[in-house]
Write an enzyme that holds these catalytic residues in place. Structure first.
Site, short mmCIF file in Angstrom:
data_model
loop_
_atom_site.label_atom_id
_atom_site.label_comp_id
_atom_site.label_asym_id
_atom_site.label_seq_id
_atom_site.Cartn_x
_atom_site.Cartn_y
_atom_site.Cartn_z
N HIS A 23 53.72 -1.44 -4.83
CA HIS A 23 52.67 -2.17 -4.10
C HIS A 23 51.28 -1.66 -4.46
O HIS A 23 51.10 -0.55 -4.97
CB HIS A 23 52.90 -2.03 -2.59
CG HIS A 23 52.78 -0.61 -2.08
ND1 HIS A 23 51.58 0.04 -1.94
CD2 HIS A 23 53.73 0.28 -1.71
CE1 HIS A 23 51.77 1.26 -1.47
NE2 HIS A 23 53.08 1.44 -1.34
N GLU A 94 60.50 1.57 2.04
CA GLU A 94 60.14 2.92 1.64
C GLU A 94 60.92 3.93 2.48
O GLU A 94 61.50 3.61 3.52
CB GLU A 94 58.62 3.12 1.83
CG GLU A 94 58.09 4.51 1.52
CD GLU A 94 58.30 4.97 0.08
OE1 GLU A 94 59.48 5.07 -0.34
OE2 GLU A 94 57.30 5.28 -0.61
#
Length: 208
Positions: A23, A94
């Site tokens: 990201h 994550e």
């Protein structure tokens, strides 16, 4: 922005490639704070770099595209031009940092000088073994797909995923540094029996 999606009926002659997109920048990735399940937005630079990542991916074709549900990954996916076709996979979340969420590594080392994320995991969060199990499930899923795959996720998870792709212990993930909005590629040397890294941490498109 239009991108070609591979026709699933067209089997590739050469082994497929799994592309990894981290990201774009967030406030905590900039400050160095551990960002696990805290759902932060991209910074303005993070959004610019997500669009540049889309330019970097232009011309590549993918059979399937998956993204973490966290907005920093999903927004990167959208700005790169894949939001409509991407599928959400919670396995791409994550690392859950538990008690270390939002903290700096330097601060954690004041309490635990020998602490290593990829070996020790996080109290109140996920162990390295738990994240490794998630990574193994992603590896199994993408290897079952006959064609190129694109994954949008976060740094520590993708680093461990690369280690598991190679059949290495989770702790090896600490050696694979990964920048925001970077592009990496996992593939094979000759055939599917020899997994390899084809590209790692490509940031040529990124506004540093």
């Amino acid at each position: 922005m239009n991108f070609a999606i591979e026709n699933k009926k067209n089997a590739m002659e050469k082994p497929p490639v799994v592309y990894l997109a981290r990201h774009g920048e967030t406030a905590w990735s900039l400050s160095g704070q551990h960002t696990g399940l805290t759902d932060l937005p991209l910074t303005s630079r993070g959004e610019r770099n997500a669009r540049s990542l889309g330019d970097r991916l232009r011309g590549l074709t993918f059979t399937r595209i998956f993204t973490s549900p966290l907005q920093r990954a999903a927004r990167t996916c959208e700005l790169a031009g894949f939001g409509i076709v991407a599928e959400v996979d919670r396995g791409l979340l994550e690392w859950d940092y538990g008690q270390y969420e939002g903290r700096l590594t330097t601060d954690i080392h004041q309490e635990r000088p020998d602490w290593q994320l990829f070996r020790d995991g996080c109290p109140g969060g996920e162990s390295a073994e738990q994240v490794s199990a998630r990574a193994d499930r992603i590896v199994s899923r993408v290897r079952s797909i006959n064609g190129n795959v694109l994954l949008f996720s976060s740094g520590h998870f993708l680093r461990l995923l690369a280690a598991r792709w190679l059949g290495l212990d989770p702790v090896v993930g600490r050696l694979f540094l990964l920048s925001t909005a970077s592009l990496s590629a996992l593939g094979y040397e000759h055939d599917r029996s020899v997994p390899a890294i084809q590209l790692w941490n490509d940031t040529r498109h990124v506004d540093l």
